[in-house]
Design an enzyme around this catalytic site. Structure first.
Site, PDB file in Angstrom:
ATOM      1  N   CYS A   1       0.978  -1.154   0.073  1.00 40.40           N
ATOM      2  CA  CYS A   1      -0.012   0.065   0.116  1.00 40.40           C
ATOM      3  C   CYS A   1       0.847   1.212  -0.103  1.00 40.40           C
ATOM      4  O   CYS A   1       2.025   1.196  -0.239  1.00 40.40           O
ATOM      5  CB  CYS A   1      -1.210   0.126   1.109  1.00 40.40           C
TER       6      CYS A   1
ATOM      7  N   THR B   1       2.031   3.183   2.482  1.00 38.36           N
ATOM      8  CA  THR B   1       3.027   3.134   3.491  1.00 38.36           C
ATOM      9  C   THR B   1       3.334   1.733   3.719  1.00 38.36           C
ATOM     10  O   THR B   1       4.432   1.491   4.545  1.00 38.36           O
ATOM     11  CB  THR B   1       2.484   3.839   4.801  1.00 38.36           C
TER      12      THR B   1
ATOM     13  N   HIS C   1      13.597 -19.389  19.014  1.00 39.27           N
ATOM     14  CA  HIS C   1      12.516 -18.608  18.470  1.00 39.27           C
ATOM     15  C   HIS C   1      10.966 -19.222  18.585  1.00 39.27           C
ATOM     16  O   HIS C   1      10.099 -18.596  18.502  1.00 39.27           O
ATOM     17  CB  HIS C   1      12.875 -18.095  17.101  1.00 39.27           C
TER      18      HIS C   1
HETATM   19  C1  RB5 Z   1      -4.158   5.298   0.266  1.00 40.49           C
HETATM   20  O1  RB5 Z   1      -4.345   6.731   0.217  1.00 40.49           O
HETATM   21  C2  RB5 Z   1      -3.148   5.030   1.637  1.00 40.49           C
HETATM   22  O2  RB5 Z   1      -3.734   5.550   2.825  1.00 40.49           O
HETATM   23  C3  RB5 Z   1      -2.877   3.520   1.909  1.00 40.49           C
HETATM   24  O3  RB5 Z   1      -2.285   3.312   0.654  1.00 40.49           O
HETATM   25  C4  RB5 Z   1      -2.003   3.217   2.818  1.00 40.49           C
HETATM   26  O4  RB5 Z   1      -0.687   4.094   2.840  1.00 40.49           O
HETATM   27  C5  RB5 Z   1      -2.213   2.988   4.250  1.00 40.49           C
HETATM   28  O5  RB5 Z   1      -1.804   2.617   5.279  1.00 40.49           O
END
Ligand code: RB5
Length: 149
Positions: free
Chosen positions: A67, A69, A135
């Site tokens: 995604c 981030t 672990h």
């Molecule tokens: C999308 O705009 C963004 O919020 C998503 O890709 C992600 O970064 C969320 O954690």
């Protein structure tokens, strides 16, 4: 089984996901793509859910989620029983989360990493084995937290 991977992304991660699929397919992996298929806005939990369900059904051993981030995908993935998802931004953490945490999902941020870096991290993730040994008890403790839900 070890060559089978599952992958998904949201709109922010589509371009990086396509590059990862091309890279892993070239390397001989069988990669199942759960979308999304373009850059129209979608909701990342839906796509994390598809990959996590496939892992729970043992259709693959490892998953990849992308995604913007990597954070939303990791939060969503870790809500699933048996899923140990790691947000990775560097080589050391990527190697260690396989060796020590037996992470079964790597989460990547397409707005954080270059595609080149993401491919390098994916290569490490899929090639590194869990060490087991000392672990095991800690991973068992992580898994036991699923029962506390
Ligand atoms: C999308 O705009 C963004 O919020 C998503 O890709 C992600 O970064 C969320 O954690």
């Amino acid at each position: 089984m070890e060559k089978k991977l599952v992958i998904a992304c949201d709109h922010a991660g589509n371009e990086m996901k396509e590059a990862i699929i091309a890279h892993l397919t070239q390397a001989g992996y069988d990669v199942t793509d759960f979308g999304c298929d373009g850059t129209a806005s979608v909701n990342y939990p839906d796509y994390a859910h598809l990959v996590c369900n496939a892992l729970q059904e043992q259709k693959a051993a490892l998953g990849i989620l992308v995604c913007g981030t990597g954070i939303g995908m990791s939060m969503a993935a870790n809500k699933h029983r048996g899923i140990r998802a790691a947000l990775c931004e560097n080589e050391f953490s990527t190697e260690m989360t396989r060796r020590h945490n037996d992470a079964n999902v790597i989460c990547l941020g397409a707005r954080v990493l270059t595609v080149e870096k993401a491919l390098a991290l994916v290569d490490i993730f899929v090639a590194t084995e869990y060490e087991g040994g000392r672990h095991d008890a800690r991973v068992a403790m992580l898994n036991a937290l699923d029962e506390a839900k």
